[in-house]
Design a protein around this motif. Structure first.
Motif, mmCIF file in Angstrom:
data_model
loop_
_atom_site.group_PDB
_atom_site.id
_atom_site.type_symbol
_atom_site.label_atom_id
_atom_site.label_comp_id
_atom_site.label_asym_id
_atom_site.label_seq_id
_atom_site.Cartn_x
_atom_site.Cartn_y
_atom_site.Cartn_z
ATOM 1 N N ILE A 42 0.888 -1.211 -0.281
ATOM 2 C CA ILE A 42 0.092 -0.056 0.006
ATOM 3 C C ILE A 42 0.991 1.190 -0.277
ATOM 4 O O ILE A 42 1.745 1.460 1.097
ATOM 5 N N GLU A 43 0.959 1.883 -0.967
ATOM 6 C CA GLU A 43 1.971 3.046 -1.396
ATOM 7 C C GLU A 43 3.048 2.923 -1.031
ATOM 8 O O GLU A 43 3.782 3.767 -0.326
ATOM 9 N N GLY A 44 3.743 1.878 -1.425
ATOM 10 C CA GLY A 44 5.099 1.611 -1.196
ATOM 11 C C GLY A 44 5.449 0.852 0.127
ATOM 12 O O GLY A 44 6.570 0.481 0.382
ATOM 13 N N ILE A 45 4.572 0.667 0.885
ATOM 14 C CA ILE A 45 4.735 0.320 2.319
ATOM 15 C C ILE A 45 4.390 -1.471 1.992
ATOM 16 O O ILE A 45 3.153 -1.888 1.840
ATOM 17 N N ARG A 46 5.035 -2.139 2.458
ATOM 18 C CA ARG A 46 5.061 -3.890 2.436
ATOM 19 C C ARG A 46 4.487 -4.145 3.656
ATOM 20 O O ARG A 46 5.175 -4.170 4.661
ATOM 21 N N LEU A 47 3.040 -4.649 3.634
ATOM 22 C CA LEU A 47 2.433 -4.747 4.805
ATOM 23 C C LEU A 47 2.029 -6.367 4.994
ATOM 24 O O LEU A 47 1.656 -6.946 3.910
ATOM 25 N N ALA A 48 2.174 -6.678 6.313
ATOM 26 C CA ALA A 48 1.826 -7.990 6.468
ATOM 27 C C ALA A 48 0.728 -8.120 7.706
ATOM 28 O O ALA A 48 0.916 -7.057 8.549
ATOM 29 N N VAL A 49 -0.132 -8.936 7.853
ATOM 30 C CA VAL A 49 -1.210 -9.083 8.821
ATOM 31 C C VAL A 49 -1.210 -10.579 9.476
ATOM 32 O O VAL A 49 -1.181 -11.185 8.612
ATOM 33 N N VAL A 50 -1.175 -10.689 10.703
ATOM 34 C CA VAL A 50 -0.974 -12.092 11.288
ATOM 35 C C VAL A 50 -1.916 -11.646 12.719
ATOM 36 O O VAL A 50 -1.803 -10.464 13.543
ATOM 37 N N HIS A 51 -2.405 -12.666 13.411
ATOM 38 C CA HIS A 51 -3.096 -12.527 14.569
ATOM 39 C C HIS A 51 -2.102 -12.580 15.696
ATOM 40 O O HIS A 51 -1.836 -11.658 16.720
ATOM 41 N N GLU A 52 -1.251 -13.705 15.830
ATOM 42 C CA GLU A 52 -0.515 -13.836 16.867
ATOM 43 C C GLU A 52 1.210 -13.803 16.678
ATOM 44 O O GLU A 52 1.338 -14.040 15.493
ATOM 45 N N THR A 53 1.936 -13.188 17.730
ATOM 46 C CA THR A 53 3.106 -12.860 17.247
ATOM 47 C C THR A 53 3.954 -13.793 18.561
ATOM 48 O O THR A 53 5.144 -13.479 18.329
ATOM 49 N N GLY A 54 3.249 -14.365 19.461
ATOM 50 C CA GLY A 54 4.111 -14.916 20.652
ATOM 51 C C GLY A 54 4.312 -14.042 21.714
ATOM 52 O O GLY A 54 3.845 -12.675 21.742
ATOM 53 N N ASP A 55 5.112 -14.242 22.691
ATOM 54 C CA ASP A 55 5.167 -13.504 23.824
ATOM 55 C C ASP A 55 5.884 -12.157 23.687
ATOM 56 O O ASP A 55 6.813 -12.031 22.582
#
Length: 167
Positions: free
Chosen positions: A80-93
């Protein structure tokens, strides 16, 4: 021209609230892109958000089952507008989160996540920005619920604002 974004997660409708707060619906309808980092709980909210969003980027969370898991990925990606975006629910502690996520998402500029219901905005040593919008409906140990708005332009995220949601 800047792209307006809304980030939300952990809505838990209808378990934690009957509906999203009006202020969040207004932001969703005004945004160019809506990002939801999982824990919808009911597919009806996904349907409504798809209808009211210009563009929706979303994942399923640990409390999402059935149709939600069938329709939503574990990880979503977009540029989006040159921003590489990722979405995830959990990332751990929270301990070691920045380094762990930077290793898991090396080709990402912005990682939006949820699960903890705790607002979070940090940057890893690699430059990866980690953003958790909190929850608009289940504040847990926070003084109020939250969601985030921002603008994307020129490869950068601007005007990142955590919005309090009144009880």
């Amino acid at each position: 021209m800047p792209i307006s974004l809304v980030f939300t997660s952990d809505t838990h409708v209808p378990k934690r609230a009957r509906d999203l707060p009006h202020v969040l619906w207004a932001a969703i309808e005004a945004a160019d892109v809506v990002v939801h980092a999982g824990d919808w709980v009911d597919v009806a909210l996904l349907d409504r958000m798809e209808e009211r969003s210009r563009r929706l980027l979303a994942v399923h969370g640990n409390n999402d089952h059935g149709a939600l898991r069938e329709r939503l990925p574990e990880v979503a990606r977009a540029e989006i507008e040159g921003i590489r975006l990722a979405v995830v629910h959990e990332t751990g502690d929270r301990t070691g989160r920045e380094a762990r996520c930077a290793a898991r998402f090396p080709d990402t500029d912005l990682l939006v996540f949820g699960h903890s219901h705790i607002p979070w905005d940090t940057t890893a040593g690699t430059g990866l920005r980690l953003l958790n919008p909190g929850s608009p409906t289940d504040r847990r140990r926070q003084p109020h619920g939250t969601f985030v708005t921002a603008l994307a332009a020129g490869g950068r995220l601007h005007d990142v604002t955590f919005h309090p949601v009144p009880r």
